[in-house]
Design an enzyme around this catalytic site. Structure first.
Site, PDB file in Angstrom:
ATOM      1  N   ASP A  19     -53.014  57.058  29.560  1.00 32.73           N
ATOM      2  CA  ASP A  19     -53.345  56.664  28.197  1.00 32.73           C
ATOM      3  C   ASP A  19     -54.839  56.442  28.005  1.00 32.73           C
ATOM      4  O   ASP A  19     -55.376  56.709  26.922  1.00 32.73           O
ATOM      5  CB  ASP A  19     -52.562  55.408  27.819  1.00 32.73           C
ATOM      6  CG  ASP A  19     -51.094  55.701  27.536  1.00 32.73           C
ATOM      7  OD1 ASP A  19     -50.734  56.895  27.435  1.00 32.73           O
ATOM      8  OD2 ASP A  19     -50.309  54.755  27.415  1.00 32.73           O
ATOM      9  N   ARG A  56     -59.841  58.394  25.318  1.00 33.98           N
ATOM     10  CA  ARG A  56     -61.182  58.991  25.389  1.00 33.98           C
ATOM     11  C   ARG A  56     -61.196  60.362  24.719  1.00 33.98           C
ATOM     12  O   ARG A  56     -62.141  60.710  24.004  1.00 33.98           O
ATOM     13  CB  ARG A  56     -61.623  59.092  26.851  1.00 33.98           C
ATOM     14  CG  ARG A  56     -63.057  59.523  27.040  1.00 33.98           C
ATOM     15  CD  ARG A  56     -63.561  59.123  28.424  1.00 33.98           C
ATOM     16  NE  ARG A  56     -62.739  59.673  29.482  1.00 33.98           N
ATOM     17  CZ  ARG A  56     -62.929  60.883  30.030  1.00 33.98           C
ATOM     18  NH1 ARG A  56     -63.908  61.659  29.596  1.00 33.98           N
ATOM     19  NH2 ARG A  56     -62.148  61.312  30.994  1.00 33.98           N
ATOM     20  N   ASP A  87     -57.358  49.161  20.172  1.00 36.41           N
ATOM     21  CA  ASP A  87     -57.601  47.804  19.707  1.00 36.41           C
ATOM     22  C   ASP A  87     -59.029  47.352  19.953  1.00 36.41           C
ATOM     23  O   ASP A  87     -59.742  47.885  20.796  1.00 36.41           O
ATOM     24  CB  ASP A  87     -56.635  46.818  20.384  1.00 36.41           C
ATOM     25  CG  ASP A  87     -56.544  47.017  21.892  1.00 36.41           C
ATOM     26  OD1 ASP A  87     -57.583  47.092  22.553  1.00 36.41           O
ATOM     27  OD2 ASP A  87     -55.413  47.100  22.409  1.00 36.41           O
ATOM     28  N   ALA A 115     -49.790  48.290  23.378  1.00 41.81           N
ATOM     29  CA  ALA A 115     -50.725  47.960  24.453  1.00 41.81           C
ATOM     30  C   ALA A 115     -50.960  46.442  24.489  1.00 41.81           C
ATOM     31  O   ALA A 115     -50.016  45.669  24.592  1.00 41.81           O
ATOM     32  CB  ALA A 115     -52.022  48.751  24.268  1.00 41.81           C
ATOM     33  N   TYR A 116     -52.207  46.000  24.396  1.00 41.08           N
ATOM     34  CA  TYR A 116     -52.551  44.581  24.509  1.00 41.08           C
ATOM     35  C   TYR A 116     -51.794  43.748  23.481  1.00 41.08           C
ATOM     36  O   TYR A 116     -51.257  42.674  23.785  1.00 41.08           O
ATOM     37  CB  TYR A 116     -54.061  44.443  24.343  1.00 41.08           C
ATOM     38  CG  TYR A 116     -54.667  43.116  24.773  1.00 41.08           C
ATOM     39  CD1 TYR A 116     -53.890  42.032  25.183  1.00 41.08           C
ATOM     40  CD2 TYR A 116     -56.054  42.968  24.790  1.00 41.08           C
ATOM     41  CE1 TYR A 116     -54.472  40.844  25.586  1.00 41.08           C
ATOM     42  CE2 TYR A 116     -56.647  41.774  25.199  1.00 41.08           C
ATOM     43  CZ  TYR A 116     -55.848  40.716  25.583  1.00 41.08           C
ATOM     44  OH  TYR A 116     -56.431  39.530  25.980  1.00 41.08           O
ATOM     45  N   SER A 117     -51.718  44.239  22.253  1.00 42.71           N
ATOM     46  CA  SER A 117     -51.021  43.504  21.196  1.00 42.71           C
ATOM     47  C   SER A 117     -49.559  43.257  21.567  1.00 42.71           C
ATOM     48  O   SER A 117     -49.012  42.166  21.353  1.00 42.71           O
ATOM     49  CB  SER A 117     -51.112  44.281  19.876  1.00 42.71           C
ATOM     50  OG  SER A 117     -50.392  43.638  18.847  1.00 42.71           O
ATOM     51  N   PHE A 118     -48.907  44.257  22.146  1.00 49.70           N
ATOM     52  CA  PHE A 118     -47.506  44.118  22.551  1.00 49.70           C
ATOM     53  C   PHE A 118     -47.358  43.045  23.619  1.00 49.70           C
ATOM     54  O   PHE A 118     -46.447  42.210  23.555  1.00 49.70           O
ATOM     55  CB  PHE A 118     -46.993  45.466  23.060  1.00 49.70           C
ATOM     56  CG  PHE A 118     -45.589  45.442  23.579  1.00 49.70           C
ATOM     57  CD1 PHE A 118     -44.512  45.335  22.716  1.00 49.70           C
ATOM     58  CD2 PHE A 118     -45.337  45.533  24.938  1.00 49.70           C
ATOM     59  CE1 PHE A 118     -43.208  45.310  23.193  1.00 49.70           C
ATOM     60  CE2 PHE A 118     -44.042  45.511  25.426  1.00 49.70           C
ATOM     61  CZ  PHE A 118     -42.976  45.402  24.554  1.00 49.70           C
ATOM     62  N   ALA A 155     -51.845  34.108  23.938  1.00 50.23           N
ATOM     63  CA  ALA A 155     -51.736  32.731  24.445  1.00 50.23           C
ATOM     64  C   ALA A 155     -52.342  31.732  23.467  1.00 50.23           C
ATOM     65  O   ALA A 155     -53.242  30.968  23.807  1.00 50.23           O
ATOM     66  CB  ALA A 155     -52.406  32.616  25.819  1.00 50.23           C
TER      67      ALA A 155
END
Length: 285
Positions: free
Chosen positions: A67, A72, A137, A178-181, A201
């Site tokens: 990914d 990129r 993101d 990704a990070y949000s999930f 968190a």
């Protein structure tokens, strides 16, 4: 198709995939391009060009990796005519469409116009005098030892919500897996045009995420009680901000296009690759 461009993972062995592309192109008069610095580690007949030339000259970009490589490639395709085909050389490969054994057949389908494209939204972040672009993101993240991320989210010039958290993530639908999930944000179809704001968190009175329109101008204001924060753009540190500083964010729909061959739907890929299960499901037996 007159030319296709290769975008290679910086470490994984992509020799077999590159050979498959070159073998497919050999009898068709299609030029295969690659970024000169990336081709140095391969003994192949692809033509080395600059990253800017790759995006402007290719009719198709072929991302060989995971990914991160796909993101990129999407940045290289930003604003260009070439769609991006993701070829999975990794484990998760959420954005990829095919594996290496299926690559020649996929290229033939694309050459025969037997494919569709998914427009993918980008988010541009203003950091001081420069603008950086993310397809997954933009996150402001606490620096260990420097205190929490205490951030106000402003929408169209008005303060909306504030968070105290380890990080505040502003994701595109592409980045919703990704990070949000991982921070508890919703899985969002790439056909939705929205920005997702998710605290990671959180330890503030309001701890829910919000979904904003792509027509909104969004700003992250670092409040006086916040520590110094790293600004991560698609997982890479792009700079740092401190109390009193603001990051302006603007969504840009259709910045890049991803090839789809109709093999699976977004929801099938999400269920399989994120290993989703429903708590109400009854195991067979």
């Amino acid at each position: 198709m007159h030319a296709a461009g290769l975008v290679l993972h910086p470490r994984r062995d992509s020799a077999a995939a590159v050979a498959a592309v070159l073998g497919w192109a050999a009898g068709r008069g299609i030029e295969i391009l690659g970024i000169a610095d990336e081709l140095e580690r391969l003994d192949c007949l692809a033509v080395g060009v600059s990253p800017a030339e790759l995006g402007s000259r290719a009719d198709l970009l072929v991302s060989l990796g995971g990914d991160g490589t796909m993101l990129r490639a999407m940045r290289l395709a930003d604003g260009q005519r070439a769609p991006v085909l993701g070829v999975n050389l990794g484990k998760l490969g959420f954005l990829a469409e095919v594996d290496v054994p299926d690559l020649p057949r996929a290229l033939s389908a694309i050459d025969g116009h037997e494919f569709t494209v998914e427009p993918r939204l980008a988010v541009d972040a203003r950091l001081g005098e420069r603008t950086v672009t993310a397809f997954n993101d933009v996150a402001v993240v606490r620096v260990p030892g420097d205190g929490s991320a205490i951030v106000a989210v402003r929408v169209n010039g008005q303060q909306f919500v504030s968070y105290a958290a380890d990080a505040v993530v502003v994701a595109t639908p592409t980045g919703s897996t990704a990070y949000s999930f991982s921070a508890g944000g919703p899985i969002t179809s790439p056909s939705v045009e929205a920005l997702l704001v998710t605290p990671a968190a959180p330890h503030s009175a309001y701890s829910r995420g919000v979904v904003l329109s792509v027509h909104d101008v969004v700003a992250l204001e670092v409040l006086p009680s916040s520590g110094r924060l790293a600004v991560e753009v698609d997982g890479q540190v792009a700079g740092y901000v401190g109390p009193g500083e603001t990051i302006e964010l603007k969504a840009r729909p259709g910045a890049a296009r991803v090839v789809r061959l109709g093999m699976t739907t977004f929801y099938q890929r999400a269920r399989r690759k994120l290993r989703l299960t429903d708590s109400a499901e009854i195991p067979p037996g």
